[in-house]
Write a protein that holds these residues in place. Structure first.
Motif, PDB file in Angstrom:
ATOM      1  N   LEU A   8       0.835  -1.199   0.000  1.00 33.09           N
ATOM      2  CA  LEU A   8       0.000   0.000   0.000  1.00 33.09           C
ATOM      3  C   LEU A   8       0.867   1.245   0.000  1.00 33.09           C
ATOM      4  N   THR A   9       0.365   2.289  -0.642  1.00 33.91           N
ATOM      5  CA  THR A   9       1.040   3.584  -0.686  1.00 33.91           C
ATOM      6  C   THR A   9       0.051   4.651  -0.271  1.00 33.91           C
ATOM      7  N   ALA A  10       0.504   5.569   0.568  1.00 28.66           N
ATOM      8  CA  ALA A  10      -0.335   6.704   0.967  1.00 28.66           C
ATOM      9  C   ALA A  10      -0.124   7.846  -0.015  1.00 28.66           C
ATOM     10  N   TYR A  11      -1.229   8.403  -0.513  1.00 30.98           N
ATOM     11  CA  TYR A  11      -1.196   9.508  -1.462  1.00 30.98           C
ATOM     12  C   TYR A  11      -1.894  10.721  -0.857  1.00 30.98           C
ATOM     13  N   TRP A  12      -1.391  11.902  -1.180  1.00 33.77           N
ATOM     14  CA  TRP A  12      -2.063  13.164  -0.876  1.00 33.77           C
ATOM     15  C   TRP A  12      -2.307  13.823  -2.221  1.00 33.77           C
ATOM     16  N   ILE A  13      -3.583  14.029  -2.557  1.00 34.29           N
ATOM     17  CA  ILE A  13      -3.977  14.510  -3.880  1.00 34.29           C
ATOM     18  C   ILE A  13      -4.745  15.813  -3.717  1.00 34.29           C
ATOM     19  N   VAL A  14      -4.261  16.859  -4.362  1.00 35.87           N
ATOM     20  CA  VAL A  14      -4.880  18.183  -4.264  1.00 35.87           C
ATOM     21  C   VAL A  14      -5.343  18.624  -5.642  1.00 35.87           C
ATOM     22  N   THR A  15      -6.571  19.134  -5.715  1.00 39.52           N
ATOM     23  CA  THR A  15      -7.082  19.705  -6.950  1.00 39.52           C
ATOM     24  C   THR A  15      -6.955  21.222  -6.872  1.00 39.52           C
ATOM     25  N   ALA A  16      -7.148  21.875  -7.997  1.00 43.11           N
ATOM     26  CA  ALA A  16      -7.102  23.342  -8.038  1.00 43.11           C
ATOM     27  C   ALA A  16      -8.497  23.944  -7.885  1.00 43.11           C
ATOM     28  N   ARG A  17      -9.499  23.093  -7.715  1.00 44.18           N
ATOM     29  CA  ARG A  17     -10.879  23.599  -7.646  1.00 44.18           C
ATOM     30  C   ARG A  17     -11.171  24.130  -6.248  1.00 44.18           C
TER      31      ARG A  17
END
Length: 89
Positions: A8-17
């Protein structure tokens, strides 16, 4: 390779909205799996995924906002840990 054999990998995902959460914290087998988990909780991602800011292998200490750390779920199990809804998928 079965899911149970993958790491498993932890991701932090940010949008510009502007109306999206501060980011999406998700632990998954792959980035595509992470996107599926986010969508599975009813969140919509932009059509052009190239505009996302993605941090792979994020740790709790890497998160900028205390608010996120205080309101997140467990980062070590597969699922969406911010915004936190429930453990697992």
């Amino acid at each position: 390779m079965s899911d149970s054999d993958q790491l498993l990998t932890a991701y932090w995902i940010v949008t510009a909205r502007p109306h999206d959460p501060l980011g999406y914290g998700v632990t998954a087998y792959s980035l595509d799996d992470a996107f599926q988990i986010i969508r599975g909780f009813g969140y919509e991602l932009p059509e052009d995924l190239n505009n996302l800011k993605i941090t792979e292998g994020v740790r709790v200490d890497d998160l900028e906002h205390d608010y996120i750390r205080m309101h997140m779920g467990p980062i070590v199990v597969r699922g969406l840990w911010y915004p936190f809804r429930k453990i697992g998928v």
